[in-house]
Structures are given as structure tokens and as C-alpha cells.
Design an enzyme around this catalytic site. Sequence first.
Site, PDB file in Angstrom:
ATOM      1  N   HIS A 129       0.819  -1.208   0.000  1.00 56.02           N
ATOM      2  CA  HIS A 129       0.000   0.000   0.000  1.00 56.02           C
ATOM      3  C   HIS A 129       0.856   1.264   0.000  1.00 56.02           C
ATOM      4  CE1 HIS A 129      -3.576  -2.499   1.780  1.00 56.02           C
ATOM      5  NE2 HIS A 129      -3.322  -2.763   0.521  1.00 56.02           N
ATOM      6  N   CYS A 149       9.366  17.789  -7.346  1.00 61.04           N
ATOM      7  CA  CYS A 149      10.232  16.766  -7.955  1.00 61.04           C
ATOM      8  C   CYS A 149      11.608  17.357  -8.247  1.00 61.04           C
ATOM      9  CB  CYS A 149       9.586  16.280  -9.250  1.00 61.04           C
ATOM     10  SG  CYS A 149      10.565  15.061 -10.131  1.00 61.04           S
TER      11      CYS A 149
HETATM   12  P1  OAD Z   1      -7.138  -3.850  10.192  1.00 59.72           P
HETATM   13  O1  OAD Z   1      -7.281  -2.638  11.060  1.00 59.72           O
HETATM   14  O2  OAD Z   1      -8.246  -4.185   9.269  1.00 59.72           O
HETATM   15  O3  OAD Z   1      -6.875  -5.137  11.106  1.00 59.72           O
HETATM   16  C1  OAD Z   1      -5.918  -5.131  12.143  1.00 59.72           C
HETATM   17  C2  OAD Z   1      -5.810  -6.537  12.674  1.00 59.72           C
HETATM   18  O4  OAD Z   1      -4.789  -6.558  13.647  1.00 59.72           O
HETATM   19  C3  OAD Z   1      -7.090  -7.063  13.335  1.00 59.72           C
HETATM   20  O5  OAD Z   1      -7.350  -8.368  12.845  1.00 59.72           O
HETATM   21  C4  OAD Z   1      -6.725  -7.098  14.832  1.00 59.72           C
HETATM   22  O6  OAD Z   1      -7.371  -8.173  15.509  1.00 59.72           O
HETATM   23  C5  OAD Z   1      -5.228  -7.325  14.760  1.00 59.72           C
HETATM   24  N1  OAD Z   1      -4.450  -6.851  15.912  1.00 59.72           N
HETATM   25  C6  OAD Z   1      -4.643  -5.746  16.674  1.00 59.72           C
HETATM   26  N2  OAD Z   1      -3.685  -5.606  17.588  1.00 59.72           N
HETATM   27  C7  OAD Z   1      -2.833  -6.657  17.410  1.00 59.72           C
HETATM   28  C8  OAD Z   1      -1.628  -7.081  18.051  1.00 59.72           C
HETATM   29  N3  OAD Z   1      -1.080  -6.398  19.051  1.00 59.72           N
HETATM   30  N4  OAD Z   1      -1.038  -8.221  17.604  1.00 59.72           N
HETATM   31  C9  OAD Z   1      -1.576  -8.935  16.576  1.00 59.72           C
HETATM   32  N5  OAD Z   1      -2.708  -8.582  15.938  1.00 59.72           N
HETATM   33  C10 OAD Z   1      -3.340  -7.458  16.350  1.00 59.72           C
HETATM   34  O7  OAD Z   1      -5.745  -3.670   9.427  1.00 59.72           O
HETATM   35  P2  OAD Z   1      -5.222  -4.315   8.090  1.00 59.72           P
HETATM   36  O8  OAD Z   1      -5.674  -5.735   7.971  1.00 59.72           O
HETATM   37  O9  OAD Z   1      -3.786  -4.023   8.000  1.00 59.72           O
HETATM   38  O10 OAD Z   1      -5.475  -0.030   3.309  1.00 59.72           O
HETATM   39  O11 OAD Z   1      -6.000  -3.415   7.041  1.00 59.72           O
HETATM   40  C11 OAD Z   1      -5.725  -3.573   5.700  1.00 59.72           C
HETATM   41  C12 OAD Z   1      -5.893  -2.284   4.955  1.00 59.72           C
HETATM   42  O12 OAD Z   1      -7.156  -1.690   5.223  1.00 59.72           O
HETATM   43  C13 OAD Z   1      -4.935  -1.173   5.348  1.00 59.72           C
HETATM   44  O13 OAD Z   1      -3.649  -1.339   4.819  1.00 59.72           O
HETATM   45  C14 OAD Z   1      -5.613   0.031   4.743  1.00 59.72           C
HETATM   46  C15 OAD Z   1      -7.046  -0.240   5.162  1.00 59.72           C
HETATM   47  O14 OAD Z   1      -8.006   0.239   4.306  1.00 59.72           O
HETATM   48  C16 OAD Z   1      -5.164   1.087   2.612  1.00 59.72           C
HETATM   49  O15 OAD Z   1      -4.956   2.147   3.157  1.00 59.72           O
HETATM   50  C17 OAD Z   1      -5.051   0.883   1.144  1.00 59.72           C
END
Ligand code: OAD
Length: 273
Positions: free
Chosen positions: A141, A173
Amino acid sequence: MLASADRVLVLTGAGISAESGVPTFRGAQGLWNDLRPEELATPEAFRRDPRQVWEWYGWRRELVAACRPNPGHTALASWLDERASGACLATQNVDGLHTRAAEDLGAVADAGPDEWASEVSGTIPDTQRDHTGHRTILELHGSLFRARCTRCGWEGPHRDLVNAASRDTLPACRHCKGLLRPAVVWYGEMLPPRVVAAAFQWARSADAALVVGTSALVHPAASLPLETLYRGGTIVEVNVEPTELTDRAAVSLRGPAGTVLPLLLGMGETPRV
Ligand code: OAD
């Protein structure tokens, strides 16, 4: 499973940075001047008011710069370095903490050379080491610390303080003086094609996928471990909660990444049973 796998794809999400205090995109912490990310992280918002969007990214850069990699990042960086070419790290995070963890260890890491994802450069990223010997991290991303030219397409590292006093002071740039934009994926945009292609290529040839701190809801990133699974590989998950992937995982370890990864990857104390 991880130790016996020849090739491991590691996929991380926001959860691995939670213990570093990186503010989440969603929720009250992610708000800035009462504006939601969905109102700022779009090409339309940048066309309308690049000054405001850069001001917001400058603020986020400073917030993240004040955070430190946590033991989860460090354990992973060390393990990746030991495995050398036997592992590839793809992250959905834009915070650069994987790169900083590797640098802190003295293990070089790089989120891609200049013009890596640029359409003008034509370079294909090597998912192991770039031409300087740095481990390449696939930032699916993009990154808060990279920028791309809206005129000539140059893309590269950009860590300067942002002066968003006026349109004329915004980052420009160094090649063509065009307006730079943050090299992050905004709502409604495609992921950088070469980075995604490299990640899928890896996922399809991996024996195991280690998936850490992602809700596994946002595609195409969430499809990567499934590609490994479909070709006969296994999924190992680390998360504080069950996710979409949990039922498909051979092992799902429930706990914070900063505690679980040092244990899992052999850096921590032996857990007491
Ligand atoms: P999410 O916010 O959707 O999910 C975060 C995950 O981390 C959840 O499943 C939590 O249970 C878990 N979590 C929280 N604290 C934790 C810890 N200490 N140890 C382990 N796990 C933990 O985040 P992403 O899956 O990264 O995209 O979201 C994906 C994308 O959605 C992001 O990159 C962003 C967003 O839209 C863009 O900006 C393009």
C-alpha cells in the site's frame, strides 16, 4: 512448519504496529481536524486541495517517526535476515517500521530503490535483495516516506519535513519540479502493479505463509496467503482475534504480535505451560 518450509511468505497488517502506538486509520485517533481519512486519502482530495492533503501526511509522518519498532518487528527482522533468500516480507502498512527494525539490527533493508514502482523506470523488483544488497520489503500500500511525481512519474524515498504553508512550498520533484504526492495507495486507486506481481509470484511458490496482525478483509493483499494454501502450502496466523483466515490456517496463534513473534521465531523465553 515454518522451520521446515523452504520458502515463506510473510504478510503483515496494522496489528503488528499496534504495540508501537501507530495510530489506526479508523477510529477517533485517526481523525485530523475533524476530517476522516476517506475524505483526505483520495485522488480527488489531492486535486482539490493538495496543500491540505500534504499537511495531513506531514502530520502522520511526524506521528509515525515518533514511534519505535516493537519486539514483533525486531524478531521478524532478525528471522528474515537469518533466512536470507528463504523468505519474503509483504506488508500492508505504510509506516516503514519493518525497514527501521532491520536498520536497528544492522541488517540492511530497503523499501525499494528510486523509481522502483514507477511506470517510467521499467525496473522489476527483486523480492530478495535489490542491486545494493538490501533486503526488499514489498510495501503493498506504499509508504508514508516515499513520494511520486504527478508530472514525470519519478518515485523514491522522501523523508523531508513537509512545508504546507502554501501551494508553492509543497514538495517538488527534483527532476522536473512537478508537484510530488505521497506514494501511498489512496481510496479508489490500484496497488503498485509490479509490487503486487512480485508478492503474488512469491505467494504461489511459498510452502508456508506467516500472516500477522491483519483482518484479512482487504484484497488483493488478503488473497496472498490463499494462493500459498491453494498450491499446497500452510498458513500460520498470529492475531489477537479470529479473522477471515483463521479457519483456513493450520495454526492460529492468539496473542499480541510483540509477544508471540519473539516466541514463535525463536528469540524469546520458552513459554511457561
Ligand atoms: P485492520 O485494522 O483491518 O486489522 C488489524 C488486525 O490486527 C485485526 O485483525 C486485529 O485483531 C489485529 N491486531 C490488533 N492488535 C494486534 C496485536 N497487538 N497483535 C496482533 N494482531 C493485532 O488492518 P489491516 O488488515 O492491515 O489499506 O487493514 C488492511 C488495509 O485496510 C490497510 O492497509 C488500509 C485499510 O483500508 C489502505 O490504506 C489501502
